[in-house]
Design a protein around this motif. Structure first.
Motif, short mmCIF file in Angstrom:
data_model
loop_
_atom_site.label_atom_id
_atom_site.label_comp_id
_atom_site.label_asym_id
_atom_site.label_seq_id
_atom_site.Cartn_x
_atom_site.Cartn_y
_atom_site.Cartn_z
N LEU A 1 0.84 -1.20 0.00
CA LEU A 1 0.00 0.00 0.00
C LEU A 1 0.87 1.25 0.00
O LEU A 1 0.62 2.20 -0.74
CB LEU A 1 -0.93 -0.02 1.23
CG LEU A 1 -1.88 1.17 1.40
CD1 LEU A 1 -2.81 1.31 0.19
CD2 LEU A 1 -2.70 1.02 2.68
N SER B 1 -4.13 -8.24 3.61
CA SER B 1 -4.28 -7.69 2.27
C SER B 1 -4.49 -6.18 2.37
O SER B 1 -4.81 -5.66 3.44
CB SER B 1 -5.50 -8.31 1.58
OG SER B 1 -6.68 -7.93 2.29
N GLU B 2 -4.35 -5.50 1.25
CA GLU B 2 -4.63 -4.06 1.23
C GLU B 2 -6.09 -3.81 1.61
O GLU B 2 -6.41 -2.85 2.31
CB GLU B 2 -4.38 -3.49 -0.17
CG GLU B 2 -2.92 -3.31 -0.54
CD GLU B 2 -2.77 -2.67 -1.91
OE1 GLU B 2 -3.54 -3.04 -2.82
OE2 GLU B 2 -1.89 -1.81 -2.06
N GLU B 3 -6.98 -4.68 1.11
CA GLU B 3 -8.41 -4.52 1.40
C GLU B 3 -8.66 -4.45 2.90
O GLU B 3 -9.45 -3.64 3.37
CB GLU B 3 -9.22 -5.70 0.81
CG GLU B 3 -9.46 -5.62 -0.69
CD GLU B 3 -8.31 -6.23 -1.51
OE1 GLU B 3 -7.21 -6.43 -0.94
OE2 GLU B 3 -8.52 -6.48 -2.71
N GLU B 4 -7.95 -5.32 3.65
CA GLU B 4 -8.15 -5.32 5.11
C GLU B 4 -7.68 -4.01 5.75
O GLU B 4 -8.24 -3.57 6.75
CB GLU B 4 -7.43 -6.50 5.76
CG GLU B 4 -8.15 -7.81 5.54
CD GLU B 4 -7.49 -8.98 6.28
OE1 GLU B 4 -6.87 -8.75 7.34
OE2 GLU B 4 -7.60 -10.10 5.76
N PHE C 1 -7.82 -1.01 4.34
CA PHE C 1 -8.91 -0.06 4.09
C PHE C 1 -10.07 -0.32 5.05
O PHE C 1 -10.67 0.62 5.58
CB PHE C 1 -9.39 -0.13 2.63
CG PHE C 1 -8.50 0.57 1.64
CD1 PHE C 1 -7.41 -0.08 1.05
CD2 PHE C 1 -8.75 1.90 1.28
CE1 PHE C 1 -6.59 0.57 0.13
CE2 PHE C 1 -7.94 2.56 0.36
CZ PHE C 1 -6.86 1.89 -0.21
N GLN C 2 -10.37 -1.60 5.29
CA GLN C 2 -11.46 -1.94 6.22
C GLN C 2 -11.17 -1.42 7.62
O GLN C 2 -12.03 -0.82 8.26
CB GLN C 2 -11.65 -3.47 6.29
CG GLN C 2 -12.61 -4.00 5.23
CD GLN C 2 -12.58 -5.54 5.18
OE1 GLN C 2 -12.24 -6.20 6.18
NE2 GLN C 2 -12.90 -6.08 4.02
N GLU D 1 -13.69 2.93 1.97
CA GLU D 1 -14.03 2.07 0.86
C GLU D 1 -12.74 1.71 0.13
O GLU D 1 -11.86 2.56 -0.03
CB GLU D 1 -14.96 2.84 -0.07
CG GLU D 1 -15.89 1.97 -0.88
CD GLU D 1 -16.88 2.83 -1.64
OE1 GLU D 1 -16.83 2.81 -2.88
OE2 GLU D 1 -17.68 3.54 -0.98
N TYR D 2 -12.62 0.46 -0.32
CA TYR D 2 -11.40 0.04 -1.00
C TYR D 2 -11.19 0.84 -2.29
O TYR D 2 -12.11 0.99 -3.09
CB TYR D 2 -11.46 -1.46 -1.32
CG TYR D 2 -10.23 -1.94 -2.05
CD1 TYR D 2 -8.98 -1.94 -1.43
CD2 TYR D 2 -10.31 -2.38 -3.37
CE1 TYR D 2 -7.85 -2.38 -2.10
CE2 TYR D 2 -9.18 -2.82 -4.05
CZ TYR D 2 -7.95 -2.81 -3.41
OH TYR D 2 -6.84 -3.23 -4.09
N PRO E 1 -8.94 0.64 -5.61
CA PRO E 1 -7.96 -0.18 -6.33
C PRO E 1 -6.79 0.67 -6.82
O PRO E 1 -6.92 1.88 -6.99
CB PRO E 1 -8.76 -0.75 -7.51
CG PRO E 1 -9.96 0.10 -7.65
CD PRO E 1 -10.23 0.74 -6.32
N ARG F 1 -5.72 5.22 -7.63
CA ARG F 1 -4.97 5.96 -6.59
C ARG F 1 -4.06 7.00 -7.20
O ARG F 1 -3.04 7.38 -6.62
CB ARG F 1 -4.12 4.96 -5.77
CG ARG F 1 -4.97 3.95 -5.00
CD ARG F 1 -4.08 3.02 -4.19
NE ARG F 1 -4.79 1.79 -3.86
CZ ARG F 1 -4.21 0.65 -3.49
NH1 ARG F 1 -2.89 0.61 -3.39
NH2 ARG F 1 -4.92 -0.41 -3.22
#
Ligand code: DCP
Ligand code: MG
Length: 364
Positions: free
Chosen positions: A302, A344-347, A349-350, A355-356, A358, A362
Motif C-alpha cells: 500500500l 491484504s490491502e483490502e483489510e 482499508f477496512q 471504501e477500497y 484499487p 490511486r
C-alpha cells in the motif's frame, strides 16, 4: 450550473476517499497547478506546495472537463490562489504566473539539478545560491559530489528518459530469477506508478517477500551480489532493515523517512529492447528493491503503490479521523493501543473504515 456541480459538491475531502484515475479531463489545469506546487517546493514552502497539489488532486477526480470556475462550487481543498490560476487557464489558455515560473532561471536550474539521482531540493538550492547553473558548471567548478550523485550525473540522460512498462517488467523478471536462485518461493511485485497503471515511470519499484516470515532475511544482499556479478548493476547502495516492532509506532510526521525496510537503491544496466536504446545496446534504469517480511507486506505494498499524494492523504486520514498511525510497516490504533494486522490491502482499508480504492484509482 452544470452537470459537474452536483458531483463536485459531493467530493470527499480526503484523496483516499476518492477514486482518481490515471487519465482525466483537466490536464492543462492540473499541469499548471503542479508546476506551482513544484516551484513552491523548490523554495522550501511546503505548505504552499501542498495547497497547489491538493487543488490539482481534486481536479483529477472530477468526472468531467471543467469549463468555468463557478462549476466547482464550494469544493474542499481549492484555495483562492489556485482558483485564480484555474480561472486564468480557463479564460486565456495559460496562466501568466505559471509561464513566468517555467521561464525563470531559478525554476529551470532547480529542475535540472533535482533531476540528478541523489540531488534533493536542499543541495540543488545551495548550488543555485553558489551561482551554478548547468551540469557543466558542476564539473568545471569541481563541485563535491557523493558517489550516488556521480552515478546520477554519469547516467543523467538515461535516468531522465522514461522507463517503459516493458522495461520495468523485464527488470522484474531479472530480479525474480535471481531471487528464485537463493530463496525459492519468494515473490517479486512491481509497485509504484506501474501498479497504478502508468505506462511509464522514472524508476522501477520492486517489493520482495516470502510467505514464511523470517525467510526473507539475508536475501537482498545475495540477490544484489549475484546481479552485480552478472554485470547487471551500474550502481547500488543498500540499507539494512531498521524497523523494530517493539519500539512501537513512530509519531506521524516525526521522521523524514519513508520506511525502514531493508532496501537497495540501484541503477541497472538493461540490455536494449527492440528499437529503444538499440543504438547503444543498453540503458541505465533506476531500480528500488525493498524487502518486506510477509506480515508487513500489505502495508509495504500500500505504501509503495502511491501516488505520493494518495499516501500522504491516507496517513492524514488515519491520524485525524481515526486516531491511527499508518506507515509502510503497520497500522496502530492509538485509542485501543494495539497494532491492527492485515493480510491484504483490502483489510487495511477496512480497518480505516474506508471504501477500497484499487491501485488504478490511486492516481491522486
Ligand atoms: N513514496 C511515498 N513517499 C515518498 C516516496 C515514495 O509515499 N517520499 C511511495 C509512493 C510512490 C512510491 O513510493 O508511489 C514509489 O515512489 P516513486 O518516487 O517511484 O513514485 P512513482 O512510482 O509513483 O512515480 P514514478 O512513475 O515517477 O516512478
Ligand atoms: Mg516509481
Amino acid at each position: 450550473v452544470s452537470a459537474l456541480a452536483p458531483l463536485g459538491q459531493q467530493m470527499a475531502p480526503y484523496a483516499c476517499q476518492r477514486r482518481t484515475p490515471l487519465l482525466h479531463s483537466n490536464q492543462p489545469l492540473t499541469e499548471a497547478l503542479e508546476t506551482l506546487a513544484e516551484d513552491a517546493g523548490f523554495s522550501g514552502s511546503e505548505g504552499r506546495s501542498l495547497a497547489f497539489t491538493r487543488a490539482a488532486s481534486v481536479l483529477k477526480a472530477l468526472p468531467g472537463r471543467l469549463s468555468a470556475l463557478e462549476e466547482l462550487g464550494p469544493l474542499p481543498g481549492i484555495g483562492e490562489h489556485s482558483r485564480r490560476v484555474i480561472q486564468d487557464v480557463l479564460e486565456d489558455g495559460v496562466s501568466v504566473e505559471v509561464e513566468r515560473v517555467k521561464l525563470s532561471e531559478r525554476y529551470r536550474t532547480m529542475k535540472l539539478f533535482t533531476k540528478i539521482f541523489g540531488v534533493g531540493v536542499r543541495t540543488a538550492s545551495r548550488w543555485y545560491q553558489e551561482g551554478l547553473r548547468t551540469l557543466v558548471d558542476l564539473q568545471e567548478r569541481n563541485t563535491k559530489l557523493t558517489r550516488q550523485q556521480q552515478a546520477g550525473l554519469r547516467h543523467y540522460e538515461d535516468l531522465n528518459t522514461p522507463v517503459e512498462r516493458g522495461e520495468a517488467e523485464s527488470i522484474g523478471r531479472m530480479v525474480q530469477e535471481a531471487v528464485q536462485r537463493f530463496l525459492p518461493g519468494a515473490s517479486v511485485t512491481l509497485a509504484g506508478g506501474f501498479r497504478r497503471g502508468k505506462p511509464h515511470g522514472h524508476d522501477v519499484d520492486l517489493l520482495l517477500t516470502h510467505p514464511e516470515a523470517g525467510r526473507e532475511a539475508g536475501l537482498l544482499s545475495r540477490v544484489v551480489s549475484w546481479l552485480d556479478s552478472q554485470g547487471l548493476i551500474l550502481y547500488q547502495h543498500s540499507q539494512e532493515n531498521s524497523f523494530a516492532l517493539h519500539e512501537g509506532p513512530e509519531p506521524p510526521g516525526g521522521r523524514d523517512v519513508l520506511d525502514r525496510f531493508e532496501r537497495c537503491f540501484s541503477i541497472f544496466r538493461l540490455e536494449a529492447q527492440g528499437r529503444l536504446g538499440a543504438a547503444r545496446g543498453w540503458k541505465a534504469v533506476r531500480v528500488d528493491l525493498v524487502v518486506a517480511p510477509v506480515g508487513q507486506f500489505p502495508f509495504a505494498l500500500l505504501g509503495w503503490t502511491g501516488s505520493r499524494h494518495f499516501e500522504r492523504e491516507l496517513r492524514r486520514f488515519a491520524g485525524h479521523e481515526r486516531k491511527m498511525v499508518l506507515n509502510s510497516h503497520t497500522l496502530y490504533d492509538t485509542r485501543l493501543n494495539l497494532f491492527l494486522p492485515a493480510a491484504s490491502e483490502e483489510e487495511i482499508f477496512q480497518h480505516l473504515g474506508l471504501e477500497y480504492v484499487p491501485p488504478t484509482q490511486r492516481n491522486a
